[in-house]
Design a protein around this motif. Structure first.
Motif, PDB file in Angstrom:
ATOM      1  N   PRO A  41       0.811  -1.233   0.000  1.00  0.00           N
ATOM      2  CA  PRO A  41       0.000   0.000   0.000  1.00  0.00           C
ATOM      3  C   PRO A  41       0.842   1.279   0.000  1.00  0.00           C
ATOM      4  N   VAL A  42       2.163   1.166   0.215  1.00  0.00           N
ATOM      5  CA  VAL A  42       2.988   2.377   0.303  1.00  0.00           C
ATOM      6  C   VAL A  42       4.077   2.434  -0.758  1.00  0.00           C
ATOM      7  N   ARG A  65       0.637   3.749  -6.671  1.00  0.00           N
ATOM      8  CA  ARG A  65       0.249   2.836  -5.593  1.00  0.00           C
ATOM      9  C   ARG A  65      -1.125   2.233  -5.871  1.00  0.00           C
ATOM     10  N   ARG A  70      -4.455   0.083  -0.787  1.00  0.00           N
ATOM     11  CA  ARG A  70      -4.489   1.213   0.150  1.00  0.00           C
ATOM     12  C   ARG A  70      -5.862   1.343   0.809  1.00  0.00           C
ATOM     13  N   THR A  73      -6.155  -1.421   3.512  1.00  0.00           N
ATOM     14  CA  THR A  73      -5.213  -1.117   4.594  1.00  0.00           C
ATOM     15  C   THR A  73      -5.671   0.120   5.357  1.00  0.00           C
ATOM     16  N   GLY A  74      -6.210   1.105   4.633  1.00  0.00           N
ATOM     17  CA  GLY A  74      -6.754   2.276   5.297  1.00  0.00           C
ATOM     18  C   GLY A  74      -7.958   1.937   6.157  1.00  0.00           C
ATOM     19  N   PRO A 226      -1.691   4.608   4.963  1.00  0.00           N
ATOM     20  CA  PRO A 226      -2.918   5.012   4.251  1.00  0.00           C
ATOM     21  C   PRO A 226      -4.094   5.208   5.198  1.00  0.00           C
ATOM     22  N   MET A 231      -6.631   9.684   1.623  1.00  0.00           N
ATOM     23  CA  MET A 231      -6.853   9.300   0.232  1.00  0.00           C
ATOM     24  C   MET A 231      -7.836  10.249  -0.448  1.00  0.00           C
TER      25      MET A 231
END
Length: 291
Positions: A41-42, A65, A70, A73-74, A226, A231
């Motif tokens: 994700p990064v 990305r 993301r 994971t966020g 994230p 985002m």
């Protein structure tokens, strides 16, 4: 068991069922994010602003990305912050509410006036002040929102304790020789927990909304970790050329907050029989006739 059965009956409603299913899938995805995320994700790459496809389910952002990686994971980060803040607020609020409802004089005044001081601050202003002083981060968000939302739990518990304390079965427990602590924790507190559970669900939704707003302003979760609010801010910068990032992150916040609100309403209907009886009485009341 009766309340659990009532809640399960509420879930038979299509809207409640879909909300519960979405939240279950969201929590499962967040817990399994390290294994479900197809990409880091990064990690940056040269595959920038790619449209959704087989390799990147939701496409990529301006840094290459993977948006899907993301996003889940966020969700892990935002749910941890929201649940942590709501749990901390519930613990603090229950303790303050019990103190205010079972004591008199200075302890009650201190407890109730203290929550009124916090309630006097607009939530976003209070959060901005604390985060600005102590710096952004997940732990700061949890502590800030835990303190910010504790008065709501305290007021709920305070009112319930005052009501329950005068009921006959509580008076009977005292007459039978039960200690004050036993009456408080084994008789009064269980009766005050149903509205606390409803408030907990509502607070998770509010915490999600506030933490996303702070992350959007750059005062929440610290990049490169994230977060949905971060985002949204990143997607706003490229919304004219690639609206996918803004759409998916915004939709995730809206859907999650909406589903928690629907679940809170279902909990309130099933756990609070007084509201159910009141609703039934309203439905059965005859309509007024205009002469």
């Amino acid at each position: 068991m009766n309340r659990l059965a009532a809640f399960l009956r509420e879930l038979k409603s299509p809207g409640n069922f879909l909300a519960a299913l979405f939240l279950a899938l969201l929590v499962a995805g967040a817990l399994l994010a390290p294994w479900l995320a197809p990409h880091s994700p990064v990690a940056h790459s040269n595959e920038r602003l790619i449209s959704p496809g087989a390799d990147h389910l939701l496409g990529t952002d301006q840094f290459g990305r993977d948006i899907f990686s993301r996003l889940i994971t966020g969700a892990r980060v935002d749910l941890l912050v929201s649940f942590g803040a709501a749990a901390l607020a519930a613990v603090l609020g229950v303790v303050i509410g019990l103190i205010g409802g079972t004591t008199k004089g200075f302890p009650r005044m201190l407890a109730m006036r203290g929550i009124e001081v916090i309630l006097a601050f607009p939530p976003i202003v209070f959060a901005l002040l604390v985060v600005t002083l102590f710096g952004p981060g997940s732990l700061t968000l949890i502590l800030t929102m835990g303190i910010l939302f504790a008065p709501q739990f305290a007021r709920v518990v305070y009112g319930e304790v005052l009501t329950i304390s005068n009921l006959e079965y509580v008076q009977a427990s005292r007459v039978m020789g039960s200690s004050s602590l036993r009456v408080l924790f084994l008789v009064i507190l269980p009766g005050a927990l149903p509205p606390v559970l409803v408030q907990l669900s509502m607070t998770v939704a509010t915490s999600m909304l506030l933490s996303s707003g702070l992350s959007y302003l750059g005062l929440g979760v610290v990049p490169p970790t994230p977060s949905w609010g971060g985002m949204i801010a990143e997607g706003q910068a490229i919304m004219m050329t690639s609206p996918g990032l803004l759409f998916f992150s915004s939709a995730a916040v809206v859907a999650t907050v909406l589903c928690f609100s629907v679940l809170a309403d279902a909990l309130e209907k099933s756990l609070d029989p007084r509201r159910s009886r009141k609703r039934g009485a309203v439905r059965q009341a005859p309509k007024a006739t205009v002469a």
